[in-house]
Design an enzyme around this catalytic site. Structure first.
Site, PDB file in Angstrom:
ATOM      1  CG  ASP A   1       3.130  -4.543   6.936  1.00 19.85           C
ATOM      2  OD1 ASP A   1       2.998  -3.459   6.332  1.00 19.85           O
ATOM      3  OD2 ASP A   1       3.845  -5.471   6.515  1.00 19.85           O
TER       4      ASP A   1
ATOM      5  CG  ASP B   1       3.368 -14.480  19.233  1.00 20.10           C
ATOM      6  OD1 ASP B   1       3.158 -13.338  18.788  1.00 20.10           O
ATOM      7  OD2 ASP B   1       4.145 -14.723  20.168  1.00 20.10           O
ATOM      8  CG  LEU B   2       0.050 -14.387  12.952  1.00 23.25           C
ATOM      9  CD1 LEU B   2      -1.097 -13.973  12.033  1.00 23.25           C
ATOM     10  CD2 LEU B   2       0.817 -15.552  12.344  1.00 23.25           C
ATOM     11  CE  LYS B   3       5.986 -11.520  19.564  1.00 17.10           C
ATOM     12  NZ  LYS B   3       6.441 -12.872  19.326  1.00 17.10           N
TER      13      LYS B   3
ATOM     14  CG  ASP C   1       7.829 -20.179  19.954  1.00 20.76           C
ATOM     15  OD1 ASP C   1       7.067 -19.523  19.231  1.00 20.76           O
ATOM     16  OD2 ASP C   1       7.946 -19.963  21.178  1.00 20.76           O
TER      17      ASP C   1
ATOM     18  N   PRO D   1       4.420 -13.426  28.711  1.00 23.49           N
ATOM     19  CG  PRO D   1       5.464 -12.621  26.768  1.00 23.49           C
ATOM     20  CD  PRO D   1       4.379 -12.300  27.760  1.00 23.49           C
ATOM     21  N   GLY D   2       7.672 -14.933  29.389  1.00 21.95           N
ATOM     22  CA  GLY D   2       8.904 -14.666  30.134  1.00 21.95           C
ATOM     23  C   GLY D   2       9.074 -15.592  31.325  1.00 21.95           C
TER      24      GLY D   2
ATOM     25  N   PRO E   1       6.963 -18.791  37.860  1.00 21.61           N
ATOM     26  CG  PRO E   1       6.803 -21.085  37.463  1.00 21.61           C
ATOM     27  CD  PRO E   1       7.752 -20.028  37.964  1.00 21.61           C
TER      28      PRO E   1
ATOM     29  CD  GLN F   1      11.668 -14.538  27.365  1.00 23.78           C
ATOM     30  OE1 GLN F   1      11.729 -13.319  27.427  1.00 23.78           O
ATOM     31  NE2 GLN F   1      10.769 -15.168  26.612  1.00 23.78           N
TER      32      GLN F   1
HETATM   33  O1  NUP Z   1       7.550  -9.929  24.795  1.00 24.72           O
HETATM   34  C1  NUP Z   1       7.370 -11.055  24.376  1.00 24.72           C
HETATM   35  N1  NUP Z   1       8.203 -12.047  24.770  1.00 24.72           N
HETATM   36  C2  NUP Z   1       8.043 -13.346  24.376  1.00 24.72           C
HETATM   37  O2  NUP Z   1       8.851 -14.203  24.772  1.00 24.72           O
HETATM   38  C3  NUP Z   1       6.301 -11.379  23.525  1.00 24.72           C
HETATM   39  C4  NUP Z   1       6.112 -12.702  23.124  1.00 24.72           C
HETATM   40  N2  NUP Z   1       5.070 -13.001  22.343  1.00 24.72           N
HETATM   41  N3  NUP Z   1       6.993 -13.677  23.548  1.00 24.72           N
HETATM   42  C5  NUP Z   1       6.748 -15.066  23.120  1.00 24.72           C
HETATM   43  O3  NUP Z   1       6.544 -15.870  24.273  1.00 24.72           O
HETATM   44  C6  NUP Z   1       7.904 -15.683  22.347  1.00 24.72           C
HETATM   45  O4  NUP Z   1       7.730 -15.456  20.972  1.00 24.72           O
HETATM   46  C7  NUP Z   1       7.774 -17.160  22.724  1.00 24.72           C
HETATM   47  O5  NUP Z   1       6.810 -17.776  21.901  1.00 24.72           O
HETATM   48  C8  NUP Z   1       7.193 -17.131  24.133  1.00 24.72           C
HETATM   49  C9  NUP Z   1       8.201 -17.298  25.236  1.00 24.72           C
HETATM   50  O6  NUP Z   1       8.849 -18.521  25.106  1.00 24.72           O
HETATM   51  P1  NUP Z   1       9.852 -19.096  26.235  1.00 24.72           P
HETATM   52  O7  NUP Z   1      10.841 -18.022  26.527  1.00 24.72           O
HETATM   53  O8  NUP Z   1       8.987 -19.430  27.415  1.00 24.72           O
HETATM   54  O9  NUP Z   1      10.438 -20.289  25.566  1.00 24.72           O
END
Ligand code: NUP
Length: 224
Positions: A62, A57-59, A8, A167-168, A176, A172
């Protein structure tokens, strides 16, 4: 069992991608990196690890026309593109999926998010988004490792044919392997790897933890 590394922060990742290539399953490129370095940087990174799974990951959220234009800027360098699920099928995700299909690329759709505030919106929206996903049948779905119950709901509803990426893990707070145990195919890990003093060692440790947790939970919650 899968591990995707989220890249990122704008920076140079060529060397890191080369080192991680044999140790992880793929890479997810974030908007800050793609905006800072340009879509061509995805191609440059890919040359360091061609056979991995590469996800932009363009999220996207639109109208279809704009999502197609945006995805088209990076599609040649990646395997899959992430869009939000709440925009619906007609005139939006349906168009994007047809476009990506025509390029031989995959669509991944966010079912729910990993941050605490996601509850405000997604607790209400999830049933509708699941209906959208059932109709759309994207290749992949994003569901939060921080809420393994949601991962399980998505897996049960969409069945084994969809790739779930979660993710998370790490920064976050999710452990694992916890999302894998709940039914995910891949865990997405960013800062716990890229922000570590020794990213290769961090990735290897996370792999080991995934394996340990998965072998514990198999035969209990997730079957064999
Ligand atoms: O719900 C989401 N949460 C999230 O963190 C959807 C995501 N795409 N992400 C992505 O996962 C976020 O944009 C980042 O690239 C990655 C988590 O990164 P980190 O928290 O492990 O650093």
């Amino acid at each position: 069992m899968g591990l995707l590394v989220a890249l990122d922060r704008p920076g140079g990742y060529e060397e890191l991608v080369g080192k991680l290539c044999s140790r992880v399953d793929g890479f997810k490129l974030g908007l800050p990196l793609l905006m800072a370095r340009g879509p061509g940087y995805a191609g440059l990174l890919r040359r360091r690890c061609r056979d991995a799974l590469w996800v932009a990951d363009l999220k996207l959220a639109d109208i279809g026309y704009v999502m197609r234009l945006t995805a088209g800027l990076v599609a040649e360098h990646v395997d899959a593109v992430i869009a939000h699920g709440f925009v619906g099928v007609e005139g939006a995700l349906g168009e994007l999926k047809d476009y990506l299909d025509s390029l031989g690329k995959r669509l991944v759709v966010v079912a729910s998010m990993s941050h605490p505030g996601a509850r405000e919106a997604y607790d209400h929206a999830l049933p509708r988004i699941l209906e959208t996903l059932e109709r759309l049948r994207p290749w992949g779905v994003v569901a939060p490792a921080t809420r393994p119950g949601v991962v399980g709901i998505v897996r049960r509803r969409l069945g084994p044919g969809v790739a779930i990426m979660s993710p998370g893990v790490g920064a976050q707070g999710a452990e694992p392997g916890s999302a894998l145990c709940a039914g995910a195919d891949y865990e997405i890990v960013g800062r716990a790897i890229t922000g570590s003093g020794d990213p290769v060692e961090a990735a290897e440790r996370i792999r080991r933890e995934q394996e340990a947790r998965l072998s514990n939970c198999r035969g209990t919650s997730h079957g064999s």
